[in-house]
Every structure is written in structure tokens, then in C-alpha cells.
Design an enzyme around this catalytic site. Sequence first.
Site, PDB file in Angstrom:
ATOM      1  N   ASP A  46       2.778   0.244  -5.024  1.00 35.15           N
ATOM      2  CA  ASP A  46       1.338   0.298  -5.254  1.00 35.15           C
ATOM      3  C   ASP A  46       1.054   1.324  -6.344  1.00 35.15           C
ATOM      4  O   ASP A  46       1.426   1.115  -7.487  1.00 35.15           O
ATOM      5  CB  ASP A  46       0.610   0.604  -3.946  1.00 35.15           C
ATOM      6  CG  ASP A  46      -0.886   0.296  -4.022  1.00 35.15           C
ATOM      7  OD1 ASP A  46      -1.338  -0.207  -5.070  1.00 35.15           O
ATOM      8  OD2 ASP A  46      -1.597   0.553  -3.040  1.00 35.15           O
TER       9      ASP A  46
ATOM     10  N   ASP B 292      -2.847   8.092  -5.669  1.00 31.89           N
ATOM     11  CA  ASP B 292      -4.164   7.562  -5.308  1.00 31.89           C
ATOM     12  C   ASP B 292      -4.982   8.678  -4.672  1.00 31.89           C
ATOM     13  O   ASP B 292      -4.509   9.347  -3.731  1.00 31.89           O
ATOM     14  CB  ASP B 292      -4.035   6.401  -4.324  1.00 31.89           C
ATOM     15  CG  ASP B 292      -3.846   5.061  -5.019  1.00 31.89           C
ATOM     16  OD1 ASP B 292      -3.444   5.079  -6.199  1.00 31.89           O
ATOM     17  OD2 ASP B 292      -4.093   4.025  -4.386  1.00 31.89           O
TER      18      ASP B 292
ATOM     19  N   ASP C 119       0.809  -1.214   0.000  1.00 30.78           N
ATOM     20  CA  ASP C 119       0.000   0.000   0.000  1.00 30.78           C
ATOM     21  C   ASP C 119       0.847   1.271   0.000  1.00 30.78           C
ATOM     22  O   ASP C 119       0.431   2.313   0.501  1.00 30.78           O
ATOM     23  CB  ASP C 119      -0.961   0.003   1.206  1.00 30.78           C
ATOM     24  CG  ASP C 119      -2.050   1.069   1.071  1.00 30.78           C
ATOM     25  OD1 ASP C 119      -2.506   1.311  -0.062  1.00 30.78           O
ATOM     26  OD2 ASP C 119      -2.434   1.666   2.100  1.00 30.78           O
TER      27      ASP C 119
ATOM     28  N   ARG D 219      -4.439   2.435 -15.625  1.00 34.11           N
ATOM     29  CA  ARG D 219      -4.926   3.468 -14.704  1.00 34.11           C
ATOM     30  C   ARG D 219      -4.347   4.842 -15.033  1.00 34.11           C
ATOM     31  O   ARG D 219      -3.586   5.426 -14.277  1.00 34.11           O
ATOM     32  CB  ARG D 219      -4.623   3.105 -13.247  1.00 34.11           C
ATOM     33  CG  ARG D 219      -5.278   1.816 -12.807  1.00 34.11           C
ATOM     34  CD  ARG D 219      -5.124   1.577 -11.318  1.00 34.11           C
ATOM     35  NE  ARG D 219      -5.781   0.328 -10.928  1.00 34.11           N
ATOM     36  CZ  ARG D 219      -5.844  -0.136  -9.687  1.00 34.11           C
ATOM     37  NH1 ARG D 219      -5.278   0.551  -8.699  1.00 34.11           N
ATOM     38  NH2 ARG D 219      -6.455  -1.274  -9.414  1.00 34.11           N
TER      39      ARG D 219
END
Length: 379
Positions: free
Chosen positions: A192, A196, A167, A247
Site C-alpha cells: 500500500d 500514511d 492496507d 503521492r
Amino acid sequence: MGNSVGHRKHRNSAPQYPTPPSHIYAPPPHLSTPISAPPSHDGQFRAGMISLPYSHVDSTLRALAAQAEGFGRCAIGGLHGPLYHVTTSADDGPGSLRDGCRRKEPLWIVFEVSGTIHLSSYLSVSSYKTIDGRGQRIKLTGKGLRLKECEHVIICNLELEGGRGPDVDGIQIKPNSKHIWIDRCSLRDFDDGLIDITRESTDITISRCHFSQHDKTMLIGADPSHTGDRCMRVTIHHCFFDGTRQRHPRVRYAKVHLYNNYTRNWGIYAVCASVESQIFSQHNIYEAGQKKVAFKYLSEKAGDKEAEASGHIWSEGDMFITGTQAGLMRESLGVPTFHPSQHYTTWTVAPPSQDLKQLLQHCTGWQCVARPPDQPLPA
């Protein structure tokens, strides 16, 4: 410092919604300075002159404040605070970046040293901070930045690389953070994500960043059970997604405006619309590698709904090259229900072109620019 809170230079005019725009938004010549890209390593590249946003923000140190385009346009960072000088590359202690970021008062953080700062844990950034890497070359490794329940943060001209651990993201924005601007940063090779944005964090702009050597690049909205993420709004513009696998971004719930980005050689897809997302893709360049489809849809069930649903992507003036297929769903071909002009009236967007493509390869990410002089705020 000639720019006060809330003052923005108007670079172009968007059409009035709901009429879809039918022309290029070109900034008037007296409001935008043409910038040309530098030559490539072999010296052969010569770009035409293309107008880019933010040509004025390096005139003085604090000219960055409240100058972002898009949803993060109100971010003032440490505008009203004193300078904090980072004098050591140590992870913590007096004169360290961590010491400045944890302080509660507004600060404009600048660097007196260049080099690598190895973070042993996430570096939490408190509200009303500008982390300004202009004038030095600062690389953050080991862990990343965490923007948690904060507001008015500007991060400019840094490199973030080699974050390790479960993470571990390059920049993690959650929860309930707002008025964030990330500009001219290079991000690569984290365990990760690179950026984000989750848990009701909103009013964020990502601009002129370079993303490379990575898999899951940018996530907006972490989980379909988090229905509060319907409030999220993000602008991503003039960024270079350079061979990252997926992404660019992947979106749940949020409204996202993408313009004048260059995405090439993805491994799975370029942009993904998941549950209830609304993505407006405008004048971007999509250049596929082995996987040819740019846009992907993933159906998920919102936490308060019975049926699964994907999101929507509207493409206006995008360039699809080297055999790229858009992959748009039929229902996204009509008049969009989300248009950025519902939320802000000006932004700088140029036609997608080979010149823009070349420019984004050379003028995104960390830049070798001098630290501008600091001038006192007007009374």
C-alpha cells in the site's frame, strides 16, 4: 545529554507573515556545520559544501529529542526513559523490538544486533518511544510500523522494505497520534503506502528519508468524509523521492510544508492537492521523467460541504528541471493564506542546486553512523 525538552538550536530566521519571504534562509555559520556528500560509486562525484540541519544530533544518544524542525519539533520520544536493548531479530519475545515497543513506559530503544526482522503483523508503537537504529543496520520486512493513538515517537535510521498484504503501509500513523519525527529511514516496496498519515494525526516531521521502488508513496488525509483532518500539520524536508510514481505527498485537508526535497522520475505527478489542503512548497527540486507536470489538483467534496473543491499549492523558489512544468493553478500565484512562519520561526533551507540534488541522493535514508554515547540527563 545536553538538550532538554523544548530547547532547540536556532538555525535560521523566517520572515514575519504575511510578507512573503524574498531571500534564502541561510543558517549562520556558527550554528550549522557544512556537510559534504560522499563520492558516488564511480568515485567521480565531488559536492560543494552545503549546510544541512541536525549536524549536532549525533553528538550524544538523546540529542535527537525535541530537535526536529517543523511541525514535529516537540517530539521527545523516550527521552526520560531507560535504554531498551534489542538483542534478537525475532519478531516477538524477550529482547525483541516488538516487546520494547509495546511497553507503556518511556524507552529509548537501541539495537545490539544487525539484520532483518520479519514482522508477521503490524508492529504497534506506544507513546514516548525512540526507535534508534544508529550503530546497526536494521531492516523491517513483512509488515510495517503502526502508530495508533500515541504521542512523542521518534523513529531513526531504519530500513523498511517488502511489506505484504492489503492496507500494509511502511509506517501507518492513525488515528489521533501527534508529536512524531521520522528521520533517516529508507522505505521501499510495500503493497500500500510507504507512509500514511490520517485520522487527525498531527504535528509530524519527516526528514532525510529515501523513498524508492513504490507507487503510492505518502498519503496525508485518507478520505474527504473525515473533516476532522483539518487539524493535521506535517513538515517534509530533505527527503529523496527516487522514481516513485505518485503521492510525494497527496494531501487532503492538512497544512503541509515541503522544503529542500528532491523528487525525480515520477510516474503520474509529484505533489497532489486534494480537498482543502494547503501546501507550501519551498526550494524543492522537481525533475520529471515522462510525466512533466509536478503539481496536480483533485477536486473532492468535503463531508460537510455541498460543492467540490481541490486544495492550494504555493511554490517559492522551487527548481523545475528536465522540462518539468509546475502546473500551478492561477489562484495559487498570490499571497499564501498558509505560511509555515505562522507556526514555527526557524528552519534550515538552502537554495535548490545541483549540489543539493547530489547531496540528497547520497545522504538520505539509512546511514552508516555509529551509535552515540548515552549521557545522563541534567538534573
